[in-house]
Write an enzyme that holds these catalytic residues in place. Structure first.
Site, PDB file in Angstrom:
ATOM      1  N   CYS A  78     -47.796  24.886  -5.284  1.00 12.56           N
ATOM      2  CA  CYS A  78     -46.488  24.953  -4.683  1.00 12.56           C
ATOM      3  C   CYS A  78     -45.485  24.492  -5.492  1.00 12.56           C
ATOM      4  O   CYS A  78     -45.836  23.645  -6.550  1.00 12.56           O
ATOM      5  CB  CYS A  78     -46.515  23.997  -3.501  1.00 12.56           C
ATOM      6  SG  CYS A  78     -47.357  24.446  -1.890  1.00 12.56           S
ATOM      7  N   HIS A  79     -44.375  25.193  -5.672  1.00 12.41           N
ATOM      8  CA  HIS A  79     -43.100  24.870  -6.482  1.00 12.41           C
ATOM      9  C   HIS A  79     -42.721  23.375  -5.917  1.00 12.41           C
ATOM     10  O   HIS A  79     -42.464  23.100  -4.791  1.00 12.41           O
ATOM     11  CB  HIS A  79     -42.196  25.892  -6.362  1.00 12.41           C
ATOM     12  CG  HIS A  79     -42.506  27.172  -6.668  1.00 12.41           C
ATOM     13  ND1 HIS A  79     -43.160  28.154  -6.119  1.00 12.41           N
ATOM     14  CD2 HIS A  79     -42.345  27.605  -8.127  1.00 12.41           C
ATOM     15  CE1 HIS A  79     -43.334  29.173  -6.914  1.00 12.41           C
ATOM     16  NE2 HIS A  79     -42.798  28.946  -8.045  1.00 12.41           N
ATOM     17  N   MET A 114     -44.947  25.291   3.341  1.00 12.54           N
ATOM     18  CA  MET A 114     -45.723  24.231   3.158  1.00 12.54           C
ATOM     19  C   MET A 114     -45.296  22.968   3.216  1.00 12.54           C
ATOM     20  O   MET A 114     -45.884  22.193   3.709  1.00 12.54           O
ATOM     21  CB  MET A 114     -46.248  24.744   1.519  1.00 12.54           C
ATOM     22  CG  MET A 114     -47.136  25.875   1.525  1.00 12.54           C
ATOM     23  SD  MET A 114     -48.555  26.085   2.465  1.00 12.54           S
ATOM     24  CE  MET A 114     -49.536  24.754   2.265  1.00 12.54           C
ATOM     25  N   GLU A 115     -44.093  22.782   3.143  1.00 15.39           N
ATOM     26  CA  GLU A 115     -43.200  21.664   3.278  1.00 15.39           C
ATOM     27  C   GLU A 115     -43.296  21.215   4.730  1.00 15.39           C
ATOM     28  O   GLU A 115     -43.843  20.214   5.229  1.00 15.39           O
ATOM     29  CB  GLU A 115     -41.888  21.573   2.656  1.00 15.39           C
ATOM     30  CG  GLU A 115     -41.725  21.537   1.310  1.00 15.39           C
ATOM     31  CD  GLU A 115     -42.260  22.734   0.380  1.00 15.39           C
ATOM     32  OE1 GLU A 115     -42.549  22.859  -0.516  1.00 15.39           O
ATOM     33  OE2 GLU A 115     -42.450  24.003   1.273  1.00 15.39           O
ATOM     34  N   ASP A 129     -53.962   7.173  11.767  1.00 18.01           N
ATOM     35  CA  ASP A 129     -54.247   6.103  11.265  1.00 18.01           C
ATOM     36  C   ASP A 129     -53.746   4.643  11.889  1.00 18.01           C
ATOM     37  O   ASP A 129     -54.419   3.767  12.071  1.00 18.01           O
ATOM     38  CB  ASP A 129     -53.627   5.913   9.986  1.00 18.01           C
ATOM     39  CG  ASP A 129     -53.926   4.691   9.185  1.00 18.01           C
ATOM     40  OD1 ASP A 129     -54.844   4.198   8.920  1.00 18.01           O
ATOM     41  OD2 ASP A 129     -52.773   4.016   8.637  1.00 18.01           O
TER      42      ASP A 129
END
Length: 158
Positions: A78-79, A114-115, A129
Site C-alpha cells: 500500500c502507498h 485499504m485505509e 480486546d
C-alpha cells in the site's frame, strides 16, 4: 477480469506505480460487524459501554482512525497516504450486533479502500480486546468494502 496489479512482469510482488494517474477526490466506506454474547452486550449497556479499560466505542473510534492513517506501514504494497479525512461510526443494529463503519477520503492518485478496511478492522479488534475479559465468545463476522468513489470506477454494495 483484469490482471493482478501488485505483480510485475516476472510475477514478483510490486508496488503499483500511480505516478501518471490524475489526482482526484477518492472516498471509501468499509464495515465490520461484531456479534457479542448477550451477557457481554448487557454488561456493556449496563455500564454505558465502558469497561475497566475505558469507554469501549470511543476507544475503538480512535484506534480505527489511527490504524487507517498507518495502513501504508501495515499492508506491504500500500502507498503511504495522508488522508484528508477519516471517521469511524459505531452502532447497534436490530440484531444487537455492533456495526462499525469507517469512511476514509483523500485527494490523491490512488484510492483509500485499504485505509477504510484497516480502520474498520482495527476498531473491531479493539472492541474485542476491551471485552475479552467478559468472554472470548465474540465473533467478528464480516469485514467488507461497502462503497468507493473516485478513480477508474465507483463501487456500491447492494
Amino acid at each position: 477480469m483484469t490482471a493482478f496489479t501488485h505483480l510485475d512482469k516476472n510475477d514478483s510482488p510490486a508496488m503499483v506505480d500511480v505516478g501518471e494517474k490524475k489526482i482526484t477526490r477518492r472516498e471509501a466506506v468499509a464495515q465490520a460487524v461484531i456479534v457479542l454474547p448477550e451477557a457481554v452486550l448487557k454488561a456493556l449497556q449496563d455500564h454505558d459501554f465502558a469497561t475497566s479499560k475505558g469507554p469501549v466505542f470511543q476507544t475503538a473510534v480512535i484506534a480505527g482512525i489511527m490504524a487507517a492513517k498507518k495502513t501504508g506501514a501495515l499492508i506491504p504494497l500500500c502507498h503511504p497516504l495522508g488522508l484528508t479525512n477519516c471517521s469511524v461510526d459505531i452502532t447497534l443494529n436490530a440484531q444487537q450486533e455492533i456495526v462499525i463503519r469507517c469512511t476514509a477520503s483523500i485527494e490523491s492518485q490512488t484510492g483509500v479502500e485499504m485505509e477504510a478496511l484497516t480502520g474498520a478492522s482495527v476498531a473491531a479488534l479493539t472492541i474485542y480486546d476491551m471485552c475479552k475479559a467478559l468472554s472470548h465468545d465474540m465473533v467478528i463476522k464480516e469485514i467488507k468494502l461497502m462503497e468507493k468513489r473516485g478513480g477508474k470506477h465507483d463501487f456500491k454494495r447492494q
